[in-house]
Design a protein around this motif. Structure first.
Motif, PDB file in Angstrom:
ATOM      1  N   ILE A 182       0.858  -1.182   0.000  1.00  0.00           N
ATOM      2  CA  ILE A 182       0.000   0.000   0.000  1.00  0.00           C
ATOM      3  C   ILE A 182       0.899   1.238   0.000  1.00  0.00           C
ATOM      4  O   ILE A 182       1.853   1.324   0.773  1.00  0.00           O
ATOM      5  CB  ILE A 182      -0.927   0.014   1.232  1.00  0.00           C
ATOM      6  N   ALA A 183       0.568   2.181  -0.865  1.00  0.00           N
ATOM      7  CA  ALA A 183       1.423   3.360  -1.015  1.00  0.00           C
ATOM      8  C   ALA A 183       0.591   4.607  -1.280  1.00  0.00           C
ATOM      9  O   ALA A 183      -0.562   4.532  -1.709  1.00  0.00           O
ATOM     10  CB  ALA A 183       2.405   3.143  -2.170  1.00  0.00           C
ATOM     11  N   LEU A 184       1.206   5.746  -1.033  1.00  0.00           N
ATOM     12  CA  LEU A 184       0.666   7.033  -1.458  1.00  0.00           C
ATOM     13  C   LEU A 184       1.086   7.255  -2.906  1.00  0.00           C
ATOM     14  O   LEU A 184       2.165   6.812  -3.312  1.00  0.00           O
ATOM     15  CB  LEU A 184       1.218   8.149  -0.577  1.00  0.00           C
ATOM     16  N   PRO A 185       0.268   7.920  -3.714  1.00  0.00           N
ATOM     17  CA  PRO A 185       0.703   8.221  -5.078  1.00  0.00           C
ATOM     18  C   PRO A 185       1.991   9.039  -5.040  1.00  0.00           C
ATOM     19  O   PRO A 185       2.093  10.007  -4.291  1.00  0.00           O
ATOM     20  CB  PRO A 185      -0.452   9.048  -5.652  1.00  0.00           C
ATOM     21  N   GLY A 186       2.970   8.638  -5.835  1.00  0.00           N
ATOM     22  CA  GLY A 186       4.229   9.378  -5.839  1.00  0.00           C
ATOM     23  C   GLY A 186       5.354   8.594  -6.461  1.00  0.00           C
ATOM     24  O   GLY A 186       5.171   7.479  -6.953  1.00  0.00           O
ATOM     25  N   GLY A 187       6.540   9.197  -6.445  1.00  0.00           N
ATOM     26  CA  GLY A 187       7.714   8.557  -7.027  1.00  0.00           C
ATOM     27  C   GLY A 187       8.905   9.486  -6.997  1.00  0.00           C
ATOM     28  O   GLY A 187       8.871  10.557  -6.382  1.00  0.00           O
TER      29      GLY A 187
END
Length: 198
Positions: free
Chosen positions: A70-75
């Motif tokens: 599970i992650a937050l949108p981003g990079g």
């Protein structure tokens, strides 16, 4: 909804401790002079009629790094990005189909150092208009939301541990239904929860 916004905007102005995957692992020695790669994630607070919700993703299971997490949108920050806010908005378009024009940026939280060598800046923004989340097929398996109140409650976070590179590592977890939110994502959310006054 104004109360939610006011509390979160006020939280951005409060002092905060440094944030890293090593917070709960003080025995681990970090190499001096290490160079961290810049990255950013979007804490997209969706102000919906039924209440404020946070947009999260489940990473695709075939990915080499962090599959199914599970992650937050981003990079990572790309060379053409005009800072971390631009990165967070660009990645959110790519990963969940969130148009930048719908995001009202409130500010940033302290950068979070990951065990994989990134310095991740969380960007807080409000989404007031409806949109249809669209997962990026190559990277995102699912886009979902959790009640903001859930992740802003420090009392429901637990500290767990697992072996990684032959060492026991402790980390925060804040599960929601079938979603196991842990690691850097949970640590960033816990940092925000610690700054929001009840």
């Amino acid at each position: 909804m104004r109360d939610v916004e006011d509390r979160l905007r006020a939280a951005l102005n409060r002092p905060a401790r440094p944030s890293s995957d090593f917070d709960l692992n003080p025995a681990i020695s970090l190499p001096p002079g290490r160079v961290l790669r810049p990255a950013a994630v979007l804490l997209a607070v969706w102000l919906r009629p039924e209440g404020a919700r946070l947009i999260l993703t489940k990473r695709a299971s075939h990915l080499k790094h962090h599959p199914g997490q599970i992650a937050l949108p981003g990079g990572k920050v790309d060379q053409g990005d005009d800072g971390v806010i631009a990165t967070a908005l660009r990645e959110s378009v790519e990963e969940v189909g969130l148009p930048p024009a719908l995001v009202d940026i409130a500010g940033t939280l302290p950068a979070h150092e990951t065990v994989t060598g990134f310095s991740v800046t969380p960007v807080l923004g409000f989404v007031r208009a409806p949109f249809t989340p669209t997962p990026e097929a190559g990277e995102v398996e699912e886009v979902f939301t959790v009640p903001l109140a859930h992740v802003l409650n420090p009392e429901i976070y637990s500290i767990e541990r697992r072996r990684w590179r032959n060492e026991w590592r402790r980390y925060y977890a804040v599960p929601f239904g079938p979603y196991y939110i842990w690691g850097a994502t949970a640590r960033i959310l816990r940092g925000l929860a610690d700054r929001v006054q009840p």
